[in-house]
Design an enzyme around this catalytic site. Structure first.
Site, PDB file in Angstrom:
ATOM      1  N   LYS A 104     -36.550   9.038  23.789  1.00  0.00           N
ATOM      2  CA  LYS A 104     -35.311   9.157  23.057  1.00  0.00           C
ATOM      3  C   LYS A 104     -35.748   8.946  21.539  1.00  0.00           C
ATOM      4  O   LYS A 104     -35.315   9.383  20.356  1.00  0.00           O
ATOM      5  CB  LYS A 104     -34.130   8.556  23.286  1.00  0.00           C
ATOM      6  CG  LYS A 104     -33.470   9.167  24.779  1.00  0.00           C
ATOM      7  CD  LYS A 104     -32.241   9.522  24.485  1.00  0.00           C
ATOM      8  CE  LYS A 104     -31.705  10.426  25.942  1.00  0.00           C
ATOM      9  NZ  LYS A 104     -31.954   9.859  27.183  1.00  0.00           N
ATOM     10  N   GLU A 126     -23.743   9.909  20.022  1.00  0.00           N
ATOM     11  CA  GLU A 126     -23.264   9.773  21.198  1.00  0.00           C
ATOM     12  C   GLU A 126     -24.041   8.949  22.181  1.00  0.00           C
ATOM     13  O   GLU A 126     -25.406   9.204  21.942  1.00  0.00           O
ATOM     14  CB  GLU A 126     -22.664  11.309  21.963  1.00  0.00           C
ATOM     15  CG  GLU A 126     -23.619  11.830  22.327  1.00  0.00           C
ATOM     16  CD  GLU A 126     -24.927  12.299  21.490  1.00  0.00           C
ATOM     17  OE1 GLU A 126     -24.615  12.410  20.287  1.00  0.00           O
ATOM     18  OE2 GLU A 126     -25.877  12.475  22.287  1.00  0.00           O
ATOM     19  N   SER A 393     -39.998   9.847  31.664  1.00  0.00           N
ATOM     20  CA  SER A 393     -39.339   9.744  30.283  1.00  0.00           C
ATOM     21  C   SER A 393     -38.770   8.549  29.897  1.00  0.00           C
ATOM     22  O   SER A 393     -38.598   8.223  28.437  1.00  0.00           O
ATOM     23  CB  SER A 393     -38.272  10.820  30.713  1.00  0.00           C
ATOM     24  OG  SER A 393     -37.389  10.544  31.855  1.00  0.00           O
TER      25      SER A 393
HETATM   26  C1  LIG Z   1     -31.758  10.534  28.444  1.00  0.00           C
HETATM   27  C2  LIG Z   1     -32.569  10.403  29.342  1.00  0.00           C
HETATM   28  C3  LIG Z   1     -33.081  11.585  30.167  1.00  0.00           C
HETATM   29  C4  LIG Z   1     -32.422  12.781  30.093  1.00  0.00           C
HETATM   30  O1  LIG Z   1     -32.013  13.568  28.934  1.00  0.00           O
HETATM   31  P1  LIG Z   1     -33.183  14.843  28.456  1.00  0.00           P
HETATM   32  O2  LIG Z   1     -32.557  15.236  27.180  1.00  0.00           O
HETATM   33  O3  LIG Z   1     -32.987  15.784  29.613  1.00  0.00           O
HETATM   34  O4  LIG Z   1     -34.423  14.286  28.399  1.00  0.00           O
HETATM   35  C5  LIG Z   1     -34.034  11.599  30.903  1.00  0.00           C
HETATM   36  N1  LIG Z   1     -34.776  10.533  31.043  1.00  0.00           N
HETATM   37  C6  LIG Z   1     -34.287   9.229  30.435  1.00  0.00           C
HETATM   38  C7  LIG Z   1     -35.310   7.847  30.689  1.00  0.00           C
HETATM   39  C8  LIG Z   1     -33.446   9.268  29.406  1.00  0.00           C
HETATM   40  O5  LIG Z   1     -33.109   8.077  28.866  1.00  0.00           O
END
Ligand SMILES: *Cc1c(COP(=O)(O)O)cnc(C)c1O
Length: 418
Positions: A104, A126, A393
């Site tokens: 993010k 948000e 992610s």
């Molecule tokens: C917010 C988040 C997601 C989901 O958001 P996307 O916009 O689909 O990437 C996935 N993995 C993590 C670790 C997150 O913090």
């Protein structure tokens, strides 16, 4: 407005013809907002296109991505895990190693820098689980920007520590008490704030969602993930992977990871949605399983809704995947058969969370664990000389307490904030 850079890209490559200048990805995307937001969105679009073409903006962003966020992130061969599963070689793109714990920050940094360029001194955002709120609060502290985060009251209860972290970085966290008190209501409230304070305020939307130019802009800020991955595979293995897999909430980490591979026809691309407790209505967040075309919070896409067009409640063990709409670009590439979609259940995600921790000493976020669960099944079907790469992610520290609770661990500390 076309810039010299994307004009050049347009001529070369059909990928850059979408979205069109109205923000449409075929039948998806666009801009469905109250009239008061039309001008600010247009202003944002023009500012973004100008920044994108400005080498000094890109240089400043790249410097911050390196020095503040910790890029480039590693491409890691999970050998013990691959051996354990006994199929394809599994590689992990380590976005979990970034500052504030997830991908993010790529988008939050890009948008904060853009806000500064536009002369906006106040930021709103948000957040669901809190990851986007923490990334935004952190970059606002870094730039000295005023920051207000909207968060559902139920999410504040579930993620009390994240609320504390945002406040430590100087953000005001506003609990939203309407509806299901989660992400959808938080976005509504943030949009309401934006309409009222649009002259001074930039809204940092946290995923590849919403009205044009957000899906385009958020994708572009995350493209660095796929660009690095491609180079790292060429340097490390001399070949590209057979398949890329990423979890999909709104779709920002997935589209950033996939984008630079869209024209590599030999690389399969798979997004994994939250299958929740079951695929019964209200028990999951798998928009391509039981969703249909509709409009939510500014854009046209696949949405979980009932036959009267009311948005269905959603459920996932991971707050970051718990949302009724999917980013419009994913819907477009699904129609084109370029990105495939699957899902993993809460239970499979928790199992994958434990497996990666045990085999590699890496605690993944519960969101990420959905992509991992799917990848483990795929890997087992493939040969040892094939390669799967999962976008890791985010890290699982934020989820350790919730996982412990589900696993029935006793004597956990309690924490709650209003
Ligand atoms: C917010 C988040 C997601 C989901 O958001 P996307 O916009 O689909 O990437 C996935 N993995 C993590 C670790 C997150 O913090």
């Amino acid at each position: 407005m076309l810039t010299s850079e994307n004009t050049k890209e347009n001529l070369k490559d059909p990928r850059f013809q979408i979205p069109d200048n109205q923000g449409r990805f075929g039948p998806y995307g666009g801009s469905f907002v109250p009239e008061t937001l039309c001008y600010p969105l247009q202003e944002l679009n023009e500012a973004y296109e100008a920044a994108k073409a400005d080498p000094s903006f890109q240089a400043e962003l790249n410097r911050l991505l390196k020095e503040f966020a910790g890029r480039p992130t590693e491409l890691y061969h999970a050998e013990r895990l691959s051996n354990k599963i006994g199929g394809a070689q599994i590689f992990l793109k380590r976005e979990d190693l970034l500052h504030t714990g997830a991908h993010k920050i790529n988008n939050a940094l890009g948008q904060a820098l853009l806000a500064k360029r536009m002369g906006k001194k106040r930021i709103i955002a948000e957040t669901g689980a809190g990851q986007h709120g923490i990334a935004t609060a952190s970059v606002c502290a870094r730039f000295g920007l005023e920051c207000k985060i909207y968060m559902g009251a139920e999410d504040m209860r579930r993620q009390a520590l994240n609320v504390f972290k945002m406040r430590l970085s100087g953000a005001e966290v506003h609990g939203v008490e309407t509806g299901s008190k989660t992400l959808k209501e938080a976005i509504n409230e943030a949009m309401r704030d934006w309409v009222t304070h649009v002259r001074t305020t930039h809204y940092i939307l946290g995923s590849a969602l919403g009205a044009h130019p957000y899906p385009l802009m958020v994708r572009d800020f995350h493209r660095i993930i796929g660009r690095e991955t491609k180079k790292q595979f060429r340097d490390k293995t001399g070949q590209l992977p057979n398949e890329l897999i990423a979890c999909v909430g709104g779709g920002s980490n997935a589209i950033g990871f996939f984008f630079d591979f869209l024209d590599e026809s030999g690389v399969q691309l798979t997004g994994v949605e939250a299958g929740g407790r079951s695929l019964k209505e209200g028990e999951h967040a798998a928009r391509f399983e039981g969703g249909k075309l509709g409009i939510l919070q500014g854009c046209k896409t696949w949405i979980l809704q009932n036959s009267d067009g009311q948005i269905n409640p959603t459920h996932s063990v991971s707050a970051g995947l718990d949302y009724a709409a999917i980013g419009p670009e994913h819907a477009y590439y699904r129609d084109k058969n370029r990105i495939d979609f699957g899902w993993a259940s809460d239970e499979q995600a928790l199992e994958a969370f434990k497996t990666l921790s045990a085999e590699e000493g890496i605690l993944p976020a519960l969101e990420t664990s959905h992509g991992l669960a799917y990848a483990f099944e795929r890997a087992a079907q493939l040969d040892k000389d094939q390669i799967i790469c999962v976008n890791l992610s985010g890290r699982g520290d934020k989820d350790a307490m919730e996982a412990a609770r589900i696993m029935g661990v006793e004597g956990l500390p309690k924490m709650s904030f209003g």
